[in-house]
Design a protein around this motif. Structure first.
Motif, PDB file in Angstrom:
ATOM      1  N   CYS A   1       0.846  -1.196   0.000  1.00  0.00           N
ATOM      2  CA  CYS A   1       0.000   0.000   0.000  1.00  0.00           C
ATOM      3  C   CYS A   1       0.879   1.242   0.000  1.00  0.00           C
ATOM      4  N   THR A   2       0.382   2.315  -0.604  1.00  0.00           N
ATOM      5  CA  THR A   2       1.192   3.517  -0.734  1.00  0.00           C
ATOM      6  C   THR A   2       0.982   4.507   0.409  1.00  0.00           C
ATOM      7  N   THR A   3      -0.065   4.333   1.204  1.00  0.00           N
ATOM      8  CA  THR A   3      -0.298   5.191   2.366  1.00  0.00           C
ATOM      9  C   THR A   3      -0.708   4.324   3.554  1.00  0.00           C
ATOM     10  N   PRO A   4      -0.525   4.828   4.781  1.00  0.00           N
ATOM     11  CA  PRO A   4      -0.987   4.070   5.944  1.00  0.00           C
ATOM     12  C   PRO A   4      -2.485   3.785   5.913  1.00  0.00           C
ATOM     13  N   ASP A   5      -3.279   4.773   5.473  1.00  0.00           N
ATOM     14  CA  ASP A   5      -4.724   4.566   5.462  1.00  0.00           C
ATOM     15  C   ASP A   5      -5.142   3.473   4.485  1.00  0.00           C
ATOM     16  N   GLU A   6      -4.438   3.301   3.381  1.00  0.00           N
ATOM     17  CA  GLU A   6      -4.745   2.204   2.466  1.00  0.00           C
ATOM     18  C   GLU A   6      -4.551   0.862   3.159  1.00  0.00           C
ATOM     19  N   ALA A   7      -3.461   0.732   3.903  1.00  0.00           N
ATOM     20  CA  ALA A   7      -3.196  -0.516   4.614  1.00  0.00           C
ATOM     21  C   ALA A   7      -4.217  -0.726   5.737  1.00  0.00           C
ATOM     22  N   ARG A   8      -4.589   0.354   6.435  1.00  0.00           N
ATOM     23  CA  ARG A   8      -5.606   0.231   7.486  1.00  0.00           C
ATOM     24  C   ARG A   8      -6.947  -0.209   6.912  1.00  0.00           C
ATOM     25  N   GLU A   9      -7.296   0.339   5.742  1.00  0.00           N
ATOM     26  CA  GLU A   9      -8.538  -0.073   5.098  1.00  0.00           C
ATOM     27  C   GLU A   9      -8.463  -1.522   4.644  1.00  0.00           C
TER      28      GLU A   9
END
Length: 350
Positions: free
Chosen positions: A225-233
């Motif tokens: 994932c390119t951002t933390p929020d992408e990985a959290r989602e």
């Protein structure tokens, strides 16, 4: 971490006197993730990424072919240039090439190394300074994830502070070696480290890790994932899938397990996106991934001979399925193979 049987990072037998790296290694350690393979274009004295990264060399080639096809469909108005891009894409559909010369520009599939820093067996968390989600719409035909992977400079460090300098010194000492690691992997790495001696720190990405019970090994799963929020989602979606009983791949879970995942999902959605969840005997983390490219006098590193590359090009797979009678009657046959005119795209013996 041992997903895909990737080796851990070990130190060279001969270690330069690098005090910063030595000091940091007493507190933390770097563990190697499987590498990614990303298409890039030479622009002046720089190499800029031109498509998303894939987890195998062939998927990097497929992404480069996709980039060429995008030029023909969306961006390139000249018929002759369109034809060259289409021919270059067709060449990659049939044959394995990690570098091509198309319309005066070199394109290359670049090997991206990935590491997670651990402290007392706990992976590094995302930082407050890590990139937020995109605030603008991505270009037509692009997802936010793929748009974020376009135009990254593989020849310029994204981080230049003292910590980055210590990290580069530490990475210059690391090579996969020992234990179950095949000798050819170690030898290949040593040769490549000499051919590509410069370590370039790229923007980080983020990866879901999972550990069972009290085991030490953390295993990556899902996509980068390119951002933390992408990985959290992605973590939230994983909890949602595991809590459902109508998913074919989830049919083997028990009612107790689905209930536990459902409770974890409810807690996660109440708190908002989170970096860590534990369900029964499984512990999940969003980890910050250090990404680097190794660069030599001729540009960034290409895939190694010892890299795991099990898939043939897509047209070759299609032809094999056609010859074995595995296609349905309505399926199209394989595309025409590349002609002699495509040899102009090769930089070396074709």
């Amino acid at each position: 971490m041992d997903d895909r049987d990737e080796p851990s990072a070990h130190r060279r037998p001969r270690i330069p006197d690098t005090r910063a790296a030595r000091h940091r290694s007493t507190r933390t350690d770097l563990r190697m993730l499987f590498p990614l393979y990303q298409p890039a274009q030479e622009v002046g004295d720089r190499w800029l990424t031109r498509a998303y990264a894939g987890p195998s060399p062939q998927e990097g080639r497929d992404a480069l072919a996709h980039h060429f096809l995008k030029q023909t469909h969306e961006l390139e108005p000249d018929p002759g240039r369109k034809r060259d891009f289409a021919d270059a894409a067709n060449l990659l559909d049939w044959e394995r090439h990690d570098e091509l010369l198309v319309l005066g520009h070199r394109y290359r599939v670049v090997r991206i190394e990935r590491y997670v820093r651990f402290t007392r067996d706990e992976p590094d968390w995302p930082r407050a300074t890590d990139p937020p989600p995109l605030t603008c719409d991505p270009p037509p035909g692009e997802s936010e994830r793929s748009a974020r992977q376009y135009g990254i400079d593989l020849t310029s460090d994204a981080e230049t502070d003292a910590d980055a300098a210590a990290l580069k010194a530490e990475l210059s000492e690391l090579v996969p070696a020992g234990g179950p690691i095949p000798r050819e992997v170690t030898e290949d790495a040593l040769v490549r480290h000499m051919a590509y001696p410069d370590v370039i720190i790229l923007p980080p990405d983020f990866q879901l890790l999972m550990r069972r019970g009290g085991a030490r090994a953390w295993r990556p799963f899902g996509s980068n994932c390119t951002t933390p929020d992408e990985a959290r989602e992605d973590l939230r979606l994983h909890l949602a899938h595991r809590s459902r009983s109508d998913e074919e791949w989830n049919a083997g879970t028990t009612t107790e397990e689905r209930a536990a995942y459902g409770a974890a999902l409810a807690s996660c959605e109440a708190e908002g996106l989170v970096d860590a969840v534990s369900v029964l005997n499984r512990h999940y983390r969003v980890a910050r991934v250090i990404r680097v490219a190794r660069v030599g006098f001729d540009g960034p590193e290409t895939p190694r001979d010892s890299d795991h590359d099990p898939y043939p090009p897509p047209a070759a797979q299609h032809l094999e399925a056609h010859e074995q009678g595995l296609l349905d009657e309505d399926d199209e046959g394989p595309p025409d193979p590349p002609g002699d005119e495509t040899r102009k795209f090769l930089l070396g013996p074709g």
